[in-house]
Design a protein around this motif. Structure first.
Motif, PDB file in Angstrom:
ATOM      1  N   VAL A 115      33.826  38.513  20.686  1.00  0.00           N
ATOM      2  CA  VAL A 115      34.701  39.387  21.619  1.00  0.00           C
ATOM      3  C   VAL A 115      34.145  39.103  22.930  1.00  0.00           C
ATOM      4  N   MET A 116      32.927  39.089  23.122  1.00  0.00           N
ATOM      5  CA  MET A 116      32.212  38.747  24.482  1.00  0.00           C
ATOM      6  C   MET A 116      32.952  37.501  25.357  1.00  0.00           C
ATOM      7  N   ALA A 117      33.544  36.524  24.649  1.00  0.00           N
ATOM      8  CA  ALA A 117      34.186  35.478  25.178  1.00  0.00           C
ATOM      9  C   ALA A 117      35.320  36.077  26.072  1.00  0.00           C
ATOM     10  N   PRO A 118      36.131  36.737  25.416  1.00  0.00           N
ATOM     11  CA  PRO A 118      37.239  37.345  26.270  1.00  0.00           C
ATOM     12  C   PRO A 118      36.891  38.462  27.436  1.00  0.00           C
ATOM     13  N   LEU A 119      36.059  38.938  27.240  1.00  0.00           N
ATOM     14  CA  LEU A 119      35.397  40.152  27.887  1.00  0.00           C
ATOM     15  C   LEU A 119      34.686  39.447  29.281  1.00  0.00           C
ATOM     16  N   ILE A 120      34.065  38.402  29.044  1.00  0.00           N
ATOM     17  CA  ILE A 120      33.624  37.633  30.263  1.00  0.00           C
ATOM     18  C   ILE A 120      34.554  37.208  30.997  1.00  0.00           C
ATOM     19  N   ALA A 121      35.527  36.481  30.439  1.00  0.00           N
ATOM     20  CA  ALA A 121      36.842  36.085  31.124  1.00  0.00           C
ATOM     21  C   ALA A 121      37.253  36.977  31.794  1.00  0.00           C
ATOM     22  N   CYS A 122      37.762  38.217  31.226  1.00  0.00           N
ATOM     23  CA  CYS A 122      38.331  39.330  31.850  1.00  0.00           C
ATOM     24  C   CYS A 122      37.531  39.798  33.101  1.00  0.00           C
ATOM     25  N   SER A 123      36.160  39.778  32.780  1.00  0.00           N
ATOM     26  CA  SER A 123      35.352  40.375  34.078  1.00  0.00           C
ATOM     27  C   SER A 123      35.460  39.219  35.256  1.00  0.00           C
ATOM     28  N   VAL A 124      35.329  37.738  34.872  1.00  0.00           N
ATOM     29  CA  VAL A 124      35.649  36.941  36.138  1.00  0.00           C
ATOM     30  C   VAL A 124      36.779  36.999  36.869  1.00  0.00           C
ATOM     31  N   VAL A 125      37.933  37.064  36.010  1.00  0.00           N
ATOM     32  CA  VAL A 125      39.321  37.468  36.606  1.00  0.00           C
ATOM     33  C   VAL A 125      39.269  38.633  37.616  1.00  0.00           C
ATOM     34  N   ALA A 126      38.864  39.773  37.132  1.00  0.00           N
ATOM     35  CA  ALA A 126      38.762  40.964  37.787  1.00  0.00           C
ATOM     36  C   ALA A 126      37.811  40.890  38.859  1.00  0.00           C
ATOM     37  N   LEU A 127      36.936  40.153  38.983  1.00  0.00           N
ATOM     38  CA  LEU A 127      36.052  39.988  40.127  1.00  0.00           C
ATOM     39  C   LEU A 127      36.677  39.106  41.024  1.00  0.00           C
ATOM     40  N   ALA A 128      37.396  38.126  40.799  1.00  0.00           N
ATOM     41  CA  ALA A 128      38.105  37.309  41.659  1.00  0.00           C
ATOM     42  C   ALA A 128      39.454  38.077  42.303  1.00  0.00           C
ATOM     43  N   ILE A 129      40.024  38.710  41.544  1.00  0.00           N
ATOM     44  CA  ILE A 129      41.073  39.654  42.119  1.00  0.00           C
ATOM     45  C   ILE A 129      40.584  40.658  43.077  1.00  0.00           C
ATOM     46  N   VAL A 130      39.447  41.430  42.658  1.00  0.00           N
ATOM     47  CA  VAL A 130      38.790  42.461  43.623  1.00  0.00           C
ATOM     48  C   VAL A 130      38.588  41.642  45.181  1.00  0.00           C
ATOM     49  N   PHE A 131      37.994  40.467  45.066  1.00  0.00           N
ATOM     50  CA  PHE A 131      37.466  40.102  46.189  1.00  0.00           C
ATOM     51  C   PHE A 131      38.668  39.423  47.103  1.00  0.00           C
ATOM     52  N   GLU A 132      39.509  38.888  46.407  1.00  0.00           N
ATOM     53  CA  GLU A 132      41.025  38.565  47.097  1.00  0.00           C
ATOM     54  C   GLU A 132      41.489  39.408  47.744  1.00  0.00           C
ATOM     55  N   ARG A 133      41.697  40.633  47.157  1.00  0.00           N
ATOM     56  CA  ARG A 133      42.423  41.719  47.593  1.00  0.00           C
ATOM     57  C   ARG A 133      41.676  42.352  48.589  1.00  0.00           C
ATOM     58  N   LEU A 134      40.262  42.559  48.712  1.00  0.00           N
ATOM     59  CA  LEU A 134      39.516  43.027  49.578  1.00  0.00           C
ATOM     60  C   LEU A 134      39.781  42.293  50.991  1.00  0.00           C
ATOM     61  N   TRP A 135      40.011  41.084  50.748  1.00  0.00           N
ATOM     62  CA  TRP A 135      40.207  40.044  52.119  1.00  0.00           C
ATOM     63  C   TRP A 135      41.698  40.050  52.492  1.00  0.00           C
ATOM     64  N   ALA A 136      42.690  40.233  51.559  1.00  0.00           N
ATOM     65  CA  ALA A 136      43.966  40.281  51.849  1.00  0.00           C
ATOM     66  C   ALA A 136      44.568  41.596  52.348  1.00  0.00           C
ATOM     67  N   LEU A 137      43.693  42.859  51.867  1.00  0.00           N
ATOM     68  CA  LEU A 137      44.236  44.013  52.240  1.00  0.00           C
ATOM     69  C   LEU A 137      43.564  44.766  53.410  1.00  0.00           C
ATOM     70  N   ARG A 138      43.007  43.848  54.228  1.00  0.00           N
ATOM     71  CA  ARG A 138      42.371  44.685  55.418  1.00  0.00           C
ATOM     72  C   ARG A 138      43.377  44.774  56.420  1.00  0.00           C
ATOM     73  N   ARG A 139      43.006  46.022  56.892  1.00  0.00           N
ATOM     74  CA  ARG A 139      44.198  46.665  57.893  1.00  0.00           C
ATOM     75  C   ARG A 139      44.213  45.930  59.248  1.00  0.00           C
ATOM     76  N   ALA A 140      43.328  45.126  59.443  1.00  0.00           N
ATOM     77  CA  ALA A 140      43.244  44.079  60.706  1.00  0.00           C
ATOM     78  C   ALA A 140      44.198  42.921  60.271  1.00  0.00           C
ATOM     79  N   ARG A 141      44.207  42.571  59.071  1.00  0.00           N
ATOM     80  CA  ARG A 141      45.070  41.575  58.759  1.00  0.00           C
ATOM     81  C   ARG A 141      46.762  41.933  58.651  1.00  0.00           C
TER      82      ARG A 141
END
Length: 204
Positions: A11-37
């Motif tokens: 079960v660690m394989a899907p959990l690692i995949a979930c963590s990688v996807v979640a981390l990518a989404i977090v960084f992308e949304r932090l960039w995209a949802l900047r108020r100045a943008r």
């Protein structure tokens, strides 16, 4: 680290995949949802200046801020300035729905990860318990070393599921609040543009 992942079982394989996807989404949304943008300060300053002067520019928006969410709303309003306030509000609302959809991009996926991760951890726990009972039924419970594999799988999987789920849920709620705040600001600025155009249209 590898031994810990190995101890958690399959079960660690899907959990690692979930963590990688979640981390990518977090960084992308932090960039995209900047108020100045979303609400570029120079464009806000121009809008305040236009409001003070009582009119919007006759030309279409130009420059690097035209493709920002606020710039898109102002742009469609200017493009329909001769069609009346109701039409202007309608096109702003239509464009606003697309803007909101873009602001909320990937948030459902992040929320799904926050929900799925603890369930995957629970599945790993159940898998570990099944393994423990299988060992007990075959070997008895006298040797704890034979049970250690199932116990570690159950505990590591549970912990890993929570480690992925908790930050994902925190960022999901944070981004939802950020989107709501940005949408409120966009609505205020869009209404200001609609009012300016309506006042301009009433002038002789």
């Amino acid at each position: 680290m590898f031994e810990l992942i190995k101890a958690g079982g399959w079960v660690m394989a899907p959990l690692i995949a979930c963590s990688v996807v979640a981390l990518a989404i977090v960084f992308e949304r932090l960039w995209a949802l900047r108020r100045a943008r979303v609400l570029p300060p120079p464009l806000l300053a121009d809008l305040r200046r236009w409001a003070g002067e009582g009119q919007l520019p006759l030309r279409q928006l130009e420059g690097e801020f035209v493709h920002s969410p606020l710039g898109r709303l102002i742009g469609v309003a200017l493009a329909n300035r001769r069609h009346g306030r109701d039409v202007i509000k309608d096109v702003i609302e239509d464009t606003g729905r697309h803007v909101v959809f873009e602001l909320e991009r990937f948030l459902n996926a992040l929320g799904a990860i926050a929900t799925i991760a603890p369930l995957l951890g629970l599945l790993g726990t159940v898998s570990g318990m099944i393994r423990i009972f299988g060992v007990v039924s075959l070997q008895g419970s006298g040797d704890l070393r034979l049970l250690a594999g199932g116990m570690s799988e159950a505990l590591v999987a549970t912990a890993a599921g929570l480690v992925v789920a908790i930050p994902s849920l925190i960022f999901y709620r944070f981004f939802r609040g950020r989107v709501d705040e940005l949408v409120m600001s966009l609505e205020q600025e869009a209404l200001l543009v609609a009012d300016l155009l309506a006042d301009e249209a009433r002038r002789p």
